[in-house]
Design an enzyme around this catalytic site. Sequence first.
Site, PDB file in Angstrom:
ATOM      1  N   ALA A 134      -9.568 -13.686 -14.245  1.00 35.33           N
ATOM      2  CA  ALA A 134     -10.183 -14.973 -14.586  1.00 35.33           C
ATOM      3  C   ALA A 134     -11.327 -14.769 -15.565  1.00 35.33           C
ATOM      4  CB  ALA A 134     -10.689 -15.664 -13.317  1.00 35.33           C
TER       5      ALA A 134
ATOM      6  N   ILE B  17      -7.209 -18.583  -9.759  1.00 33.74           N
ATOM      7  CA  ILE B  17      -8.449 -17.960 -10.239  1.00 33.74           C
ATOM      8  C   ILE B  17      -8.632 -16.658  -9.471  1.00 33.74           C
ATOM      9  CG2 ILE B  17     -10.956 -18.166 -10.463  1.00 33.74           C
ATOM     10  CD1 ILE B  17     -10.585 -21.202 -10.647  1.00 33.74           C
ATOM     11  N   HIS B  18      -8.645 -15.564 -10.199  1.00 33.98           N
ATOM     12  CA  HIS B  18      -8.517 -14.272  -9.558  1.00 33.98           C
ATOM     13  C   HIS B  18      -9.358 -13.242 -10.307  1.00 33.98           C
ATOM     14  CE1 HIS B  18      -6.263 -10.906  -7.760  1.00 33.98           C
ATOM     15  NE2 HIS B  18      -6.197 -10.401  -8.970  1.00 33.98           N
ATOM     16  N   GLY B  19     -10.481 -12.855  -9.700  1.00 26.01           N
ATOM     17  CA  GLY B  19     -11.300 -11.727 -10.136  1.00 26.01           C
ATOM     18  C   GLY B  19     -11.417 -11.472 -11.623  1.00 26.01           C
TER      19      GLY B  19
END
Length: 160
Positions: free
Chosen positions: A21, A16-18
């Site tokens: 996401a 889950i990335h910035g």
Amino acid sequence: MPEPNIVLVRIDNRLIHGQVATAWAQHSGANLLLVPNDDVAQNPTRQSLMNLAAPKGAQTRYFSIQKTIDIIHKAAPRQLIAIIAETPQDVLKLVEGGVPIKKVNIGNMHMAEGKKQISKAVCVDENDISTFKKLSELGIELEIQRVPTEGKENILELIK
């Protein structure tokens, strides 16, 4: 038993990335981000960081691969699930464990020892290539797409 509502399965080594996401959650309509990852399941610090990056209004779950296999079929129909896996090997374990995955979005696999770059954000080694071929043989559609606004690439063409 109704199948779980899996709206997206994505491989991204950042999980889950910035913005990524948020963009994918909006694009897929997901309201639950599920990270099947043995390390993260036992790592509250990584979970907290990912919770900060998770889009507003989406729930997050961090389960071991086995727990994901064991409970995915208990998901409620209102749960629109985005599975975000770290590696193709993890996705294969899920599929072999009975998780009904039909399509995999390949987002980000970074460069590491023994890997070669096959597209802007995807680097693979022999193990990755054989895993993608196995997934394809199991009838799973595979496409590289970093963000929803970019074009899709067929990974099987790129790993020939």
